[in-house]
Design an enzyme around this catalytic site. Structure first.
Site, mmCIF file in Angstrom:
data_model
loop_
_atom_site.group_PDB
_atom_site.id
_atom_site.type_symbol
_atom_site.label_atom_id
_atom_site.label_comp_id
_atom_site.label_asym_id
_atom_site.label_seq_id
_atom_site.Cartn_x
_atom_site.Cartn_y
_atom_site.Cartn_z
ATOM 1 N N ASN A 31 41.464 85.382 24.028
ATOM 2 C CA ASN A 31 41.434 86.807 23.698
ATOM 3 C C ASN A 31 42.544 87.617 24.366
ATOM 4 O O ASN A 31 42.789 88.769 23.995
ATOM 5 C CB ASN A 31 40.081 87.428 24.045
ATOM 6 N N ASP A 91 30.375 87.780 17.440
ATOM 7 C CA ASP A 91 31.589 88.019 16.663
ATOM 8 C C ASP A 91 31.374 89.133 15.638
ATOM 9 O O ASP A 91 30.269 89.311 15.124
ATOM 10 C CB ASP A 91 31.994 86.721 15.956
#
Length: 242
Positions: A68, A20
């Site tokens: 996503n 991330d």
């Protein structure tokens, strides 16, 4: 049933990473988010190469989640192009370095070219055993469990599985990760302290490390430190120390 414990002081055999912070890393430098994703992809090679010396046999990385797709069309298209380029560019090196590559996740929504490249890379590296790199692509833990449960139910309906024999050892055989050991250590970069639907079943007994470092800044040295820290932890799996 708790997984078998490791010898005292032994490092993790399987490390999973939630990579991330690519977007924030790029934005902090006044660049578009995709610039950060490209930097993050380059970082993967360094971490894979560090695994053998640290005793890490299995590395699983979270590349693209089922959630996503909610990102902008430009970013999603850029990520899909990045995945295609990564596979094409890295295939030969992965093969020569003894890395076996697997992909987990639902491939149905991915484009034909990407799926073909994924299949090709898996086949190309199938004989390797130095490091097992698993890439979670269009992956979500809940989605995986739902797909596994559906397959299990189909086997019950077809008479291939007796429902009375189903226990906690049964479902893992239907998961995407059925050939892999459960992760011992899960790392999340970027300062966020959540698991984001990643390896929900498999990580029941994993140790977690949430660190502030953004993924493009995550070095082999940082990785080594986290692996070493793991060896100092006492893992009891619900029991107590004798």
């Amino acid at each position: 049933m708790a997984p078998k414990d490791q010898a005292a002081g032994r490092g993790p055999r399987h490390v999973a990473i939630i990579m991330d912070g690519n977007g924030r890393w790029a934005q902090a430098r006044g660049r578009p988010r995709l610039f950060g994703h490209h930097a993050g992809a380059r970082r993967v090679r360094e971490i894979v190469e560090a695994c053998p010396d640290l005793g890490v046999k299995y590395l699983t990385i979270f590349a693209f989640s089922t959630e996503n797709w909610k990102r902008t069309q430009v970013e999603v298209a850029g990520l899909m192009n990045l995945f295609r380029r990564y596979i094409t560019k890295e295939a030969k090196a992965l093969k020569e370095d003894g890395v076996r590559v697997r992909f987990i996740g639902d491939r149905v929504r991915l484009d034909k070219k990407l799926k073909a490249l994924m299949d090709e890379l898996e086949g190309l590296t199938a004989g390797n055993d130095r490091v097992h790199l698993t890439i979670a692509l269009n992956y979500g833990g809940r989605d995986e469990v739902a797909r596994a449960t559906k397959r299990l139910a189909q086997d019950v309906a077809a008479g291939r599985l007796d429902p009375e024999t189903v226990d906690e050892e049964t479902l893992p055989k239907y998961l995407d990760t059925y050939v892999l050991p459960d992760p011992d250590l899960v790392i999340r970069t970027s300062g966020e302290a959540r698991i984001s639907n990643f390896l929900l079943w498999q990580s029941a007994y994993a140790e977690y490390e949430f660190i502030d470092t953004l993924w493009p800044d995550f070095t082999a040295e940082i990785f080594e430190g986290l692996v070493r820290n793991y060896g100092a932890r006492e893992r009891r799996y619900g029991g107590v120390k004798a």
